[in-house]
Scaffold this active site. Structure first.
Site, PDB file in Angstrom:
ATOM      1  N   ARG A 193      34.997  53.899  37.836  1.00 18.74           N
ATOM      2  CA  ARG A 193      33.439  53.331  38.229  1.00 18.74           C
ATOM      3  C   ARG A 193      32.816  54.451  38.348  1.00 18.74           C
ATOM      4  O   ARG A 193      33.197  55.570  38.657  1.00 18.74           O
ATOM      5  CB  ARG A 193      33.545  52.776  39.652  1.00 18.74           C
ATOM      6  CG  ARG A 193      32.231  52.146  40.093  1.00 18.74           C
ATOM      7  CD  ARG A 193      31.742  51.059  39.607  1.00 18.74           C
ATOM      8  NE  ARG A 193      31.078  50.086  40.510  1.00 18.74           N
ATOM      9  CZ  ARG A 193      29.973  49.373  39.939  1.00 18.74           C
ATOM     10  NH1 ARG A 193      30.051  49.202  38.784  1.00 18.74           N
ATOM     11  NH2 ARG A 193      29.276  48.552  40.842  1.00 18.74           N
ATOM     12  N   THR A 215      28.591  42.820  33.017  1.00 18.91           N
ATOM     13  CA  THR A 215      29.895  43.313  32.477  1.00 18.91           C
ATOM     14  C   THR A 215      30.211  42.846  31.439  1.00 18.91           C
ATOM     15  O   THR A 215      29.654  41.984  30.685  1.00 18.91           O
ATOM     16  CB  THR A 215      30.749  43.229  33.679  1.00 18.91           C
ATOM     17  OG1 THR A 215      30.943  42.041  33.938  1.00 18.91           O
ATOM     18  CG2 THR A 215      30.476  44.106  34.849  1.00 18.91           C
ATOM     19  N   THR A 251      31.329  48.131  32.342  1.00 16.13           N
ATOM     20  CA  THR A 251      29.725  47.630  32.405  1.00 16.13           C
ATOM     21  C   THR A 251      28.807  48.919  32.291  1.00 16.13           C
ATOM     22  O   THR A 251      29.186  50.098  32.729  1.00 16.13           O
ATOM     23  CB  THR A 251      29.563  47.170  33.816  1.00 16.13           C
ATOM     24  OG1 THR A 251      28.189  46.755  33.657  1.00 16.13           O
ATOM     25  CG2 THR A 251      29.600  48.003  34.950  1.00 16.13           C
ATOM     26  N   ASN A 298      26.063  48.044  33.618  1.00 17.46           N
ATOM     27  CA  ASN A 298      25.327  47.239  34.798  1.00 17.46           C
ATOM     28  C   ASN A 298      24.310  46.155  34.106  1.00 17.46           C
ATOM     29  O   ASN A 298      24.787  45.480  33.362  1.00 17.46           O
ATOM     30  CB  ASN A 298      24.354  48.300  35.622  1.00 17.46           C
ATOM     31  CG  ASN A 298      24.204  47.550  37.319  1.00 17.46           C
ATOM     32  OD1 ASN A 298      24.835  46.597  37.349  1.00 17.46           O
ATOM     33  ND2 ASN A 298      23.480  48.058  38.018  1.00 17.46           N
ATOM     34  N   GLU A 302      23.688  52.053  37.335  1.00 16.15           N
ATOM     35  CA  GLU A 302      24.798  51.668  38.317  1.00 16.15           C
ATOM     36  C   GLU A 302      24.113  51.793  40.067  1.00 16.15           C
ATOM     37  O   GLU A 302      24.694  51.524  40.762  1.00 16.15           O
ATOM     38  CB  GLU A 302      26.156  52.260  38.200  1.00 16.15           C
ATOM     39  CG  GLU A 302      27.194  51.514  38.425  1.00 16.15           C
ATOM     40  CD  GLU A 302      27.319  50.324  37.412  1.00 16.15           C
ATOM     41  OE1 GLU A 302      26.945  49.074  38.122  1.00 16.15           O
ATOM     42  OE2 GLU A 302      27.545  50.397  36.318  1.00 16.15           O
ATOM     43  N   ASP A 352      23.399  49.245  42.263  1.00 12.73           N
ATOM     44  CA  ASP A 352      24.379  48.574  42.915  1.00 12.73           C
ATOM     45  C   ASP A 352      24.635  48.967  44.300  1.00 12.73           C
ATOM     46  O   ASP A 352      25.556  48.264  45.025  1.00 12.73           O
ATOM     47  CB  ASP A 352      25.929  48.209  41.985  1.00 12.73           C
ATOM     48  CG  ASP A 352      25.984  47.241  41.109  1.00 12.73           C
ATOM     49  OD1 ASP A 352      25.099  46.670  41.124  1.00 12.73           O
ATOM     50  OD2 ASP A 352      26.706  47.098  40.438  1.00 12.73           O
ATOM     51  N   SER A 377      31.565  46.773  43.480  1.00  9.09           N
ATOM     52  CA  SER A 377      31.375  45.962  42.255  1.00  9.09           C
ATOM     53  C   SER A 377      32.129  44.567  42.624  1.00  9.09           C
ATOM     54  O   SER A 377      33.016  44.434  43.446  1.00  9.09           O
ATOM     55  CB  SER A 377      32.160  46.454  41.011  1.00  9.09           C
ATOM     56  OG  SER A 377      32.356  45.710  40.212  1.00  9.09           O
ATOM     57  N   SER A 378      31.552  43.506  42.028  1.00  8.82           N
ATOM     58  CA  SER A 378      32.188  42.160  41.949  1.00  8.82           C
ATOM     59  C   SER A 378      33.573  41.902  41.254  1.00  8.82           C
ATOM     60  O   SER A 378      34.275  40.986  41.157  1.00  8.82           O
ATOM     61  CB  SER A 378      31.266  41.097  41.511  1.00  8.82           C
ATOM     62  OG  SER A 378      30.504  40.869  42.824  1.00  8.82           O
ATOM     63  N   GLY A 389      28.054  39.697  37.253  1.00 11.86           N
ATOM     64  CA  GLY A 389      27.500  39.766  38.529  1.00 11.86           C
ATOM     65  C   GLY A 389      28.432  39.319  39.603  1.00 11.86           C
ATOM     66  O   GLY A 389      29.758  39.055  39.646  1.00 11.86           O
TER      67      GLY A 389
END
Length: 612
Positions: A130, A422, A440, A442, A461, A464, A492-493, A515
């Site tokens: 990430r 993503t 991703t 984003n 990002e 987020d 993140s999801s 998302g």
């Protein structure tokens, strides 16, 4: 005055037409929803077209071209090549071709599980690549300009995809394929080009005014006269990005991308600073990936859960939502299988309640890469006491199924943020090994910062992260666990997942994009597979539901396909239901009677799988 009024009316009409055609008119329109693309679930999926079957291996992604490229140029070309090798080529190809969703200007997560046929079955691996906040970042950096977290250089976090992919290659690759051989097919694609497809044409049209106004940076997306974006069938090339990939290929690693003295880094920093950012060359040098064991849990124990009993679920940790997904699965593990239970009253009640508890558990998550151990707030949602409490709240009251009266009864810890879009892909090989990756930049086209010298589109990002003092529409406070800090990764999801069967063989490799809908889509897919015993094709094709606790309603992709009885039963439980277009994309692979079945979410993003 009449002629002035006429001109003004005409201007408003033109603006209205522009909005209808392009969607992106101001910063607040910047999101993940590809509105011009027709998207819909189906109850009659075409198995001969979408379902791909193979004896040796499979790749399920958002691009048939990228799926086939990695099969033909990696898995079939090099004897001994494995899923980790192929994943590098798939990820880079998706970043080259579907650049609006992912790329080396972004980051993500990877889960690897070794196959039973491998000579030495390696330990499962989780890689958190990430993006990281720059060293100069702080939690008040967007106080006076909140939209700067979405568009421009200030929105850019330090990309991690290249370092993550090289870590996967070095740690779990076969050793039979050189790094350069994984990058060269993608570099060649960037040089020779490819025809614009339906998906790309839709995204380009949405942002056409922006690209035309910034044509010096985005010329590769425009026609020769630079009067419009390229349209369906026209050839698109990315020679600058191809040059970067070839330089990385020649080096044999991702090192140049993180070398503060290298021209690639200096070019990226120049563009970030030019567009208002604060990142430095040293931020690239300081970037690191987190490598650990994935989270895992054994579920569906015992003969009563046949034929899908005693499965082991592996998923992501770190700054992802893997713990929330496992928490919801543990709750549902207290409820029996029900073949054909999709949208039946009791089963749908259990699914929606699990989604709401999952949203609450997610509110306790956030990056803990600087911690030596998993924080107590994360362990709490995986604890049996959390599970038992949720299950007790789901029991019928006087024989009546009813959702809890208020969102506060699910005890969320803070604001439930809504992360963005993503891409996801899954890979399995002839050794039975599996890789599942969610990546991703984003929002669509990330920060809308493109460095023409490197061809890299940079993420946004930073959006987020939570922002102090900026409550959401429901007056909920922002998340203290997800405030910006130097070097921190935003929540993140994503929750890429691998499931092993009772013999500890890879059974399902799956993940999603979309998302906050990622985790609910994955939960529904896993429940359909292991609780309702549904085939993978129907699991992905059928309409999905979503509940994230706040706002207090269910999103349903299709009232018609769910049926009046299902809708009515949910309303009687106390739910408000709204119909929304699809906002998530699921790609997966499952083992079925000795062969791999691969399904991409063609209905929602036009992806197709490839097998061999």
């Amino acid at each position: 005055m009449i002629w002035l009024r006429a001109i003004w009316t005409y201007a408003i009409l033109l603006a209205s037409v522009a909005c209808e055609q392009h969607y992106f008119v101001q910063d607040s329109d910047h999101n993940i929803d590809i509105k011009p693309l027709p998207r819909s679930p189906t109850l009659e999926p075409n198995s001969s077209f979408v379902l791909k079957k193979g004896r040796n291996g499979a790749i399920s992604s958002d691009s048939e071209y990228c799926s086939r490229l990695a099969v033909e140029h990696v898995l079939q070309k090099y004897d001994g090549a494995n899923a980790a090798d192929a994943a590098v080529t798939v990820a880079l190809c998706l970043g080259m071709k579907n650049f609006f969703s992912s790329g080396i200007g972004g980051g993500g997560y990877a889960v690897f599980v070794g196959g039973h046929k491998a000579a030495e079955r390696p330990e499962p691996l989780f890689i958190d690549f990430r993006e990281q906040a720059p060293a100069l970042a702080h939690k008040h950096m967007f106080d006076m300009k909140p939209n700067a977290s979405q568009v421009g250089g200030l929105a850019v976090a330090i990309p991690g995809e290249l370092k993550g992919l090289h870590e996967l290659y070095a740690s779990r690759g076969s050793g039979k394929v050189a790094w350069r051989d994984l990058l060269e097919p993608v570099a060649e694609l960037g040089t020779t080009g490819w025809p614009v497809d339906e998906l790309t044409a839709a995204t380009l049209k949405m942002y056409e005014p922006y690209f035309l106004n910034n044509s010096s940076d985005w010329s590769f997306l425009l026609n020769r006269a630079q009067t419009r974006v390229k349209t369906l069938g026209e050839k698109l090339r990315r020679p600058a990005l191809a040059r970067v990939l070839r330089e990385l290929a020649a080096n044999g690693s991702a090192a140049p991308f993180y070398d503060p003295d290298h021209w690639i880094v200096k070019s990226l920093i120049g563009k970030i600073r030019e567009t208002g950012g604060i990142a430095t060359e040293q931020d690239f040098a300081n970037y690191f990936v987190n490598v650990s064991q994935p989270l895992s849990k054994r579920l569906r124990h015992g003969w009563q859960n046949l034929p899908n009993n005693d499965i082991t679920v592996y998923t992501s940790a770190g700054s992802s939502s893997g713990p929330a997904l496992l928490s919801a699965l543990q709750i549902l593990d207290h409820f029996p299988n029900h073949q054909g239970g999709d949208f039946q009253r009791d089963q749908t009640f259990q699914l929606i309640e699990a989604m709401k508890w999952m949203a609450s558990s997610r509110s306790r998550l956030g990056d803990f890469s600087k911690c030596s151990e998993i924080p107590e707030r994360v362990l709490a949602v995986l604890n049996s006491s959390w599970t038992d409490h949720a299950v007790s709240k789901m029991k019928p009251q006087d024989g009546v199924l009813r959702t809890l009266a208020n969102w506060t009864e699910y005890a969320p810890a803070y604001e439930l943020t809504e992360p963005h879009g993503t891409t996801h892909f899954s890979v399995v090989d002839k050794f039975g090994s599996a890789v599942t990756i969610t990546s991703t930049v984003n929002l669509l086209f990330g920060s809308l910062v493109h460095d023409p010298a490197t061809g890299i589109i940079l993420n946004n990002e930073m959006d987020d992260f939570s922002q102090p003092g900026r409550k959401n529409a429901f007056e909920l406070a922002p998340s203290a666990f997800n405030f910006v800090e130097p070097g921190k990764r935003p929540l993140s999801s994503a929750a890429p997942t691998v499931v092993l069967d009772e013999l500890e063989m890879v059974d399902l490799v799956i993940g999603a994009a979309g998302g906050s809908r990622i985790t609910t889509s994955l939960l529904q897919a896993l429940v359909r597979t292991y609780w309702y015993d549904m085939p993978l094709l129907e699991t992905i094709a059928y309409p999905r539901v979503h509940h994230q606790l706040i706002p207090e309603h269910i999103e349903a992709e299709s009232f018609h396909m769910m049926g009046k009885e299902a809708i009515s039963s949910l309303e009687k439980m106390g739910h408000k239901i709204i119909e929304t277009p699809p906002k998530s994309v699921v790609n997966g692979i499952r083992r079925v009677r000795g062969e791999w079945h691969a399904v991409s979410d063609y209905w929602r993003k036009r992806g197709l799988s490839a097998t061999y």
